[in-house]
Motif scaffolding. Structure first.
Motif, PDB file in Angstrom:
ATOM      1  N   LYS A 239       0.829  -1.210   0.000  1.00 48.17           N
ATOM      2  CA  LYS A 239       0.000   0.000   0.000  1.00 48.17           C
ATOM      3  C   LYS A 239       0.860   1.256   0.000  1.00 48.17           C
ATOM      4  N   LEU A 240       1.969   1.250   0.751  1.00 48.67           N
ATOM      5  CA  LEU A 240       2.823   2.423   0.811  1.00 48.67           C
ATOM      6  C   LEU A 240       3.536   2.655  -0.519  1.00 48.67           C
ATOM      7  N   VAL A 241       3.938   1.589  -1.197  1.00 43.73           N
ATOM      8  CA  VAL A 241       4.545   1.743  -2.523  1.00 43.73           C
ATOM      9  C   VAL A 241       3.502   2.275  -3.502  1.00 43.73           C
ATOM     10  N   ARG A 242       2.274   1.791  -3.377  1.00 49.35           N
ATOM     11  CA  ARG A 242       1.208   2.295  -4.248  1.00 49.35           C
ATOM     12  C   ARG A 242       0.928   3.772  -3.980  1.00 49.35           C
ATOM     13  N   LEU A 243       1.032   4.175  -2.713  1.00 49.64           N
ATOM     14  CA  LEU A 243       0.848   5.581  -2.372  1.00 49.64           C
ATOM     15  C   LEU A 243       1.945   6.437  -2.988  1.00 49.64           C
ATOM     16  N   ALA A 244       3.177   5.967  -2.960  1.00 46.38           N
ATOM     17  CA  ALA A 244       4.281   6.728  -3.542  1.00 46.38           C
ATOM     18  C   ALA A 244       4.116   6.864  -5.060  1.00 46.38           C
ATOM     19  N   LYS A 245       3.555   5.857  -5.704  1.00 48.86           N
ATOM     20  CA  LYS A 245       3.361   5.916  -7.164  1.00 48.86           C
ATOM     21  C   LYS A 245       2.287   6.921  -7.552  1.00 48.86           C
ATOM     22  N   LEU A 246       1.437   7.326  -6.616  1.00 50.55           N
ATOM     23  CA  LEU A 246       0.437   8.352  -6.911  1.00 50.55           C
ATOM     24  C   LEU A 246       1.060   9.733  -7.056  1.00 50.55           C
ATOM     25  N   TYR A 247       2.326   9.878  -6.657  1.00 49.43           N
ATOM     26  CA  TYR A 247       3.028  11.155  -6.727  1.00 49.43           C
ATOM     27  C   TYR A 247       4.312  10.987  -7.530  1.00 49.43           C
ATOM     28  N   PRO A 248       4.185  10.885  -8.864  1.00 44.55           N
ATOM     29  CA  PRO A 248       5.369  10.646  -9.704  1.00 44.55           C
ATOM     30  C   PRO A 248       6.374  11.797  -9.677  1.00 44.55           C
ATOM     31  N   GLU A 249       5.923  13.019  -9.352  1.00 43.69           N
ATOM     32  CA  GLU A 249       6.864  14.132  -9.292  1.00 43.69           C
ATOM     33  C   GLU A 249       7.731  14.088  -8.040  1.00 43.69           C
ATOM     34  N   ASP A 250       7.268  13.404  -6.994  1.00 44.59           N
ATOM     35  CA  ASP A 250       8.036  13.287  -5.753  1.00 44.59           C
ATOM     36  C   ASP A 250       8.840  11.998  -5.687  1.00 44.59           C
ATOM     37  N   PHE A 251       8.361  10.954  -6.366  1.00 42.86           N
ATOM     38  CA  PHE A 251       9.040   9.658  -6.344  1.00 42.86           C
ATOM     39  C   PHE A 251       9.183   9.166  -7.782  1.00 42.86           C
ATOM     40  N   SER A 252      10.414   9.036  -8.219  1.00 41.78           N
ATOM     41  CA  SER A 252      10.664   8.487  -9.545  1.00 41.78           C
ATOM     42  C   SER A 252      10.485   6.971  -9.523  1.00 41.78           C
ATOM     43  N   VAL A 253      10.596   6.349 -10.690  1.00 40.68           N
ATOM     44  CA  VAL A 253      10.434   4.892 -10.768  1.00 40.68           C
ATOM     45  C   VAL A 253      11.534   4.191  -9.983  1.00 40.68           C
ATOM     46  N   GLU A 254      12.775   4.697 -10.083  1.00 43.19           N
ATOM     47  CA  GLU A 254      13.879   4.091  -9.343  1.00 43.19           C
ATOM     48  C   GLU A 254      13.685   4.247  -7.833  1.00 43.19           C
ATOM     49  N   CYS A 256      10.820   4.479  -6.254  1.00 39.58           N
ATOM     50  CA  CYS A 256       9.749   3.582  -5.814  1.00 39.58           C
ATOM     51  C   CYS A 256      10.280   2.172  -5.587  1.00 39.58           C
ATOM     52  N   LEU A 257      11.174   1.725  -6.472  1.00 38.86           N
ATOM     53  CA  LEU A 257      11.793   0.406  -6.271  1.00 38.86           C
ATOM     54  C   LEU A 257      12.673   0.401  -5.030  1.00 38.86           C
TER      55      LEU A 257
END
Length: 376
Positions: A239-254, A256-257
């Motif tokens: 759920k927390l990783v999914r929350l971070a993906k809702l904000y692509p400007e704050d968390f890049s793909v790398e 998030c991993l």
């Protein structure tokens, strides 16, 4: 125009007698009301607290005969003509089908959303239970719209019969009270069921859907995974990783991993640290992470935590703080400075914390600020 001494005395005497008469009339009303209603009374409506509207409607339904009796007394024995006319108008409206219908409708809707309203205003916000109540309230409102008309009308007709109010035939043509001579070409059933009952419930459901969309609901549920209550029992990495993906400007793909790997170490670290036991909210955990330097060890988790904390600006507690500004910065304090206003608001809002600050602590604080000739 000037008055002689005797004329002024007579005029003052007449004004004084009129004032005493009004006071006696109000005293009679209050005595008459309190004598018949020792436990219940009508409260003043709150502009921002809809719970006050629900309580007043409950009192109105329970005290309906007493309210009518008081209005009849004012109409027949009131001193001022304006009050007598007001009482006459209210009595006339109280016995209409419109009044009973809307009282029962608002009482029903406010009663359904009361628990949700109280849950959303709690200081110790339980997001998961709040979201569960949102979904349950939406389902109950939808069930009321689909199958609740007949049972609702039974309550309305029963109340009308009990209190000798107007009862309409639902198959007759609807007559608009503002334009009684103009034909509406609709029946009473269509007016009250479609234009009133369905419309009000549709507005409520639309408001729920606008405020609690699927994205917002999912975001709030994900936010609850960071809660430290119960030794982080609500923690959920996915759920927390999914929350971070809702904000692509704050968390890049790398990032998030990397966050997914960092969360496992973070939860093991804080659960083993005794300092993180018995925490109650996200503010406590963010403060303690800075004090223990864990925000440097888990930078992505701390960034996610700061992001979640900024989302709480829409909670009822923060709205109360903004409402407090209207109470503190009044017309007589319109030139108050920003720093003094901020300090004043802290004292006004954090009343619970200030209860532990004694006069001796304040005196010592001021005494140590600078050298003084006299000890405070």
């Amino acid at each position: 125009m000037r008055f002689s001494g005797d004329d002024r005395k007579h005029r003052l005497y007449a004004l004084r007698m009129e004032e005493l008469s009004n006071r006696m009339e109000r005293s009679i009303y209050m005595w008459f009301w309190q004598a018949n209603n020792q436990e219940l009374s009508l409260q003043r409506l709150g502009n921002t607290r809809w719970g006050s509207h629900y309580r007043i409607l409950l009192c109105m339904v329970d005290l309906f005969p007493s309210i009518v009796e008081v209005l009849e007394y004012i109409q027949n024995k009131g001193v001022e003509d304006s009050k007598r006319r007001q009482a006459y108008g209210l009595l006339k409206y109280f016995h209409t089908f419109d009044c009973i219908f809307y009282i029962q409708l608002m009482l029903l809707i406010l009663g359904l959303i009361k628990n949700l309203s109280m849950a959303l205003q709690r200081k110790d916000q339980d997001i998961l239970n709040a979201m569960s109540l949102v979904e349950s309230t939406k389902r109950e409102l939808q069930n009321l719209r689909n199958d609740g008309w007949d049972s609702f009308m039974d309550k309305v007709f029963s109340f009308c019969e009990k209190h000798d109010a107007e009862i309409l035939n639902m198959e007759e043509d609807f007559v608009d009270s503002k334009r009684p001579r103009q034909k509406t070409h609709i029946t009473n059933l269509h007016q009250y069921k479609v234009n009133c009952f369905y419309t009000v419930l549709d507005l409520q459901l639309q408001e729920f859907n606008d405020r609690f969309t699927e994205v917002n609901t999912d975001m709030l549920i994900c936010m609850a995974s960071l809660s430290p209550i119960g030794s982080f029992r609500e923690f959920d990495k996915e759920k927390l990783v999914r929350l971070a993906k809702l904000y692509p400007e704050d968390f890049s793909v790398e990032e998030c991993l990397s966050l997914e790997h960092q969360l496992g170490i973070y939860i093991d670290n804080v659960r083993e640290d005794k300092m993180f036991d018995n925490l109650k909210n996200l503010g406590d955990i963010s403060r303690l992470m800075v004090e223990t330097q864990k925000h440097l060890s888990h930078p992505l988790v701390y960034r996610l935590l700061k992001l979640v904390l900024t989302l709480y600006v829409a909670t009822a507690r923060v709205e109360r703080c903004f409402s407090t500004m209207k109470l503190v910065k009044t017309a007589t304090r319109n030139r108050i400075g920003d720093q003094f206003l901020s300090d004043y608001l802290v004292c006004y809002i954090e009343k619970e914390l200030l209860d532990f600050v004694t006069n001796e602590i304040v005196i010592k604080r001021f005494q140590s600020m600078s050298e003084r000739r006299v000890c405070l």
